[in-house]
Design a protein around this motif. Structure first.
Motif, PDB file in Angstrom:
ATOM      1  N   PHE A 119       0.829  -1.206   0.000  1.00 17.01           N
ATOM      2  CA  PHE A 119       0.000   0.000   0.000  1.00 17.01           C
ATOM      3  C   PHE A 119       0.867   1.262   0.000  1.00 17.01           C
ATOM      4  O   PHE A 119       0.532   2.253  -0.660  1.00 17.01           O
ATOM      5  N   LEU A 126      -7.027   5.165   1.456  1.00 22.20           N
ATOM      6  CA  LEU A 126      -8.354   4.670   1.789  1.00 22.20           C
ATOM      7  C   LEU A 126      -9.404   5.746   1.548  1.00 22.20           C
ATOM      8  O   LEU A 126      -9.219   6.908   1.906  1.00 22.20           O
ATOM      9  N   ASN A 127     -10.493   5.325   0.943  1.00 24.14           N
ATOM     10  CA  ASN A 127     -11.636   6.216   0.771  1.00 24.14           C
ATOM     11  C   ASN A 127     -12.645   6.037   1.898  1.00 24.14           C
ATOM     12  O   ASN A 127     -13.423   6.931   2.192  1.00 24.14           O
ATOM     13  N   ASP A 128     -12.597   4.854   2.517  1.00 26.45           N
ATOM     14  CA  ASP A 128     -13.507   4.546   3.621  1.00 26.45           C
ATOM     15  C   ASP A 128     -12.931   3.386   4.423  1.00 26.45           C
ATOM     16  O   ASP A 128     -12.258   2.511   3.882  1.00 26.45           O
ATOM     17  N   ARG A 130     -10.725   1.216   7.245  1.00 29.20           N
ATOM     18  CA  ARG A 130      -9.345   1.115   7.721  1.00 29.20           C
ATOM     19  C   ARG A 130      -8.572   0.114   6.886  1.00 29.20           C
ATOM     20  O   ARG A 130      -9.121  -0.560   6.016  1.00 29.20           O
ATOM     21  N   GLY A 131      -7.281   0.024   7.193  1.00 26.40           N
ATOM     22  CA  GLY A 131      -6.436  -0.913   6.470  1.00 26.40           C
ATOM     23  C   GLY A 131      -6.465  -2.305   7.066  1.00 26.40           C
ATOM     24  O   GLY A 131      -7.200  -2.593   8.027  1.00 26.40           O
ATOM     25  N   VAL A 139      -9.501  -5.478   2.012  1.00 27.34           N
ATOM     26  CA  VAL A 139      -9.645  -4.102   1.553  1.00 27.34           C
ATOM     27  C   VAL A 139      -9.873  -4.168   0.055  1.00 27.34           C
ATOM     28  O   VAL A 139      -9.083  -4.785  -0.666  1.00 27.34           O
ATOM     29  N   VAL A 152     -17.662  -1.141   3.491  1.00 29.56           N
ATOM     30  CA  VAL A 152     -17.216  -1.530   4.833  1.00 29.56           C
ATOM     31  C   VAL A 152     -18.384  -2.136   5.609  1.00 29.56           C
ATOM     32  O   VAL A 152     -19.488  -1.577   5.631  1.00 29.56           O
ATOM     33  N   GLY A 178     -12.150  -1.952   4.511  1.00 28.82           N
ATOM     34  CA  GLY A 178     -11.745  -0.694   3.892  1.00 28.82           C
ATOM     35  C   GLY A 178     -12.011  -0.693   2.398  1.00 28.82           C
ATOM     36  O   GLY A 178     -12.056  -1.748   1.757  1.00 28.82           O
ATOM     37  N   VAL A 179     -12.220   0.511   1.851  1.00 29.99           N
ATOM     38  CA  VAL A 179     -12.402   0.707   0.406  1.00 29.99           C
ATOM     39  C   VAL A 179     -11.369   1.728  -0.040  1.00 29.99           C
ATOM     40  O   VAL A 179     -11.269   2.820   0.529  1.00 29.99           O
ATOM     41  N   LEU A 180     -10.596   1.382  -1.084  1.00 26.81           N
ATOM     42  CA  LEU A 180      -9.534   2.262  -1.562  1.00 26.81           C
ATOM     43  C   LEU A 180     -10.089   3.363  -2.467  1.00 26.81           C
ATOM     44  O   LEU A 180     -11.106   3.190  -3.135  1.00 26.81           O
TER      45      LEU A 180
END
Length: 389
Positions: A119, A126-128, A130-131, A139, A152, A178-180
């Motif tokens: 990463f 991250l857009n939303d 956590r990692g 993710v 999420v 998480g969402v990237l």
């Protein structure tokens, strides 16, 4: 001005024919421009991904398959490389190894088992959520979230490699944590998990739960249970501590290893250690592999350019023929106009004004289309690259 007014009035009166001519001419102008824009953007996107990856370590074999699997998460399945190779690079102190495990998928999207270094290396934000922090976490890329409509708090289930392999690979439910943010790269269409989670999917690691409970022992009903165990398909807070791995981690597999050398000297030393053609592993420069692929593709592009040019010439000739026939059909109108006092120069200006109006309108439509393609080319190319994988 009178000629332009009359030309516009004539084109408006014959709007159906005029619209067909305008659209055909716009396509003739637009298609070559859009094609060149998309091809140039594709070339830059492909080469940039390779240039951003200094070195790639994998089992000896097809360099293209190794590169496509590690960088673009394609369906190619290069022979796995053992984790001892990762440890060897760590021990050398010459660079940072980032393992990439791409053997599994979920809902048509590639599952990428890796480490947190990936990463940072790709500068993924991250857009939303956590990692990755716990075994089993996932993710997801922006395209995965959009296509599947997940975010999420939802979960994904890995696709089994073999429905009849009950003792090996089995589906694992992975919570999305998480969402990237979008990157217009293959990372948008990937599901990222820790590499240990990938090993759990592969069956190398698993958890156990004693079938015999304390209540059964106290009640004296545990005679038939003995020491049986069950394998989990979901990692939870209650069973995560029971997960363990059999064998030495040095022998555990990964599809490839991205190697980020400390400097040019370190890169040269590392490449020198993998020059043996009979060795089980190879260290390659992805940029060179991708450039070779692009060169082969764009040799075909030159042929396509010739075909496009021939088609364009034929289309222009067809439009010219349509205009010529149109003028011939209007011969009586032109004769009448001359008899009413219109000079031949006036008639010529009128016909020229109609033609110029058609071409300018077509060029304006083509320019709008080309601008839209140019502004969205990177996003479209990134989506196409992800879709192709």
């Amino acid at each position: 001005m009178n000629a332009l007014y009359l030309a516009f009035a004539y084109l408006r009166y014959h709007r159906a024919r005029s619209l067909v001519l305008i659209l055909v001419a716009a396509l003739i102008i637009f298609v070559p421009i859009a094609t060149q824009t998309l091809l140039s953007t594709s070339e830059r996107a492909l080469v940039a991904r390779g240039e951003a990856t200094p070195l790639l370590l994998g089992s000896r074999g097809s360099q293209l398959d190794l590169t496509m699997a590690a960088l673009y998460f394609s369906e190619e399945r290069p022979a796995p490389v053992p984790m001892r190779e990762v440890e060897a690079i760590w021990d050398s102190g010459l660079g940072v190894p980032i393992p990439v495990h791409t053997a599994f998928s979920s809902n048509g999207f590639r599952i990428v088992g890796t480490t947190l270094d990936y990463f940072d290396f790709r500068a993924l934000a991250l857009n939303d959520g956590r990692g990755l922090s716990l075994l089993g976490d996932a993710v997801i890329g922006a395209d995965v979230a959009e296509v599947l409509g997940k975010g999420v708090g939802d979960a994904l289930v890995s696709s089994p490699e073999n429905l009849f392999d009950l003792d090996g690979v089995y589906p694992l439910e992975m919570p999305i944590v998480g969402v990237l943010a979008p990157t217009n790269s293959p990372d948008d269409a990937a599901i990222f998990i820790d590499i240990k989670t990938a090993w759990v999917i592969q069956g190398i690691g698993h958890g156990h739960e004693d079938v015999v409970t304390a209540e059964q022992i106290a009640a004296g009903t545990a005679a038939l249970a003995e020491a049986a165990v069950v394998q989990y398909q979901r990692i939870t807070e209650d069973n995560i501590d029971s997960f363990h791995f059999h064998g030495s981690q040095d022998n555990f597999p990964t599809s490839a290893v991205i190697v980020v050398p400390n400097d040019t000297r370190s890169a040269t030393i590392l490449k020198g250690r993998y020059l043996d053609a009979d060795g089980p592993t190879q260290l390659i420069e992805p940029a060179g592999v991708i450039q070779g692929l692009v060169d082969r593709i764009f040799r075909i592009k030159s042929l396509l350019d010739v075909v496009t040019a021939i088609i364009a010439i034929a289309a222009v000739a067809a439009i010219g023929l349509a205009l010529f026939l149109s003028y011939r059909l209007r011969a009586r109108e032109i004769v009448t106009a001359v008899k009413l006092g219109a000079r031949r120069g006036m008639v010529l200006r009128l016909l020229s004004a109609e033609t110029v109006t058609l071409l300018l309108t077509s060029a304006a439509i083509a320019a709008v289309g080309a601008t839209i393609v140019s502004r969205n080319a990177e996003a479209w190319v990134g989506w196409l690259l992800a879709l192709g994988n």
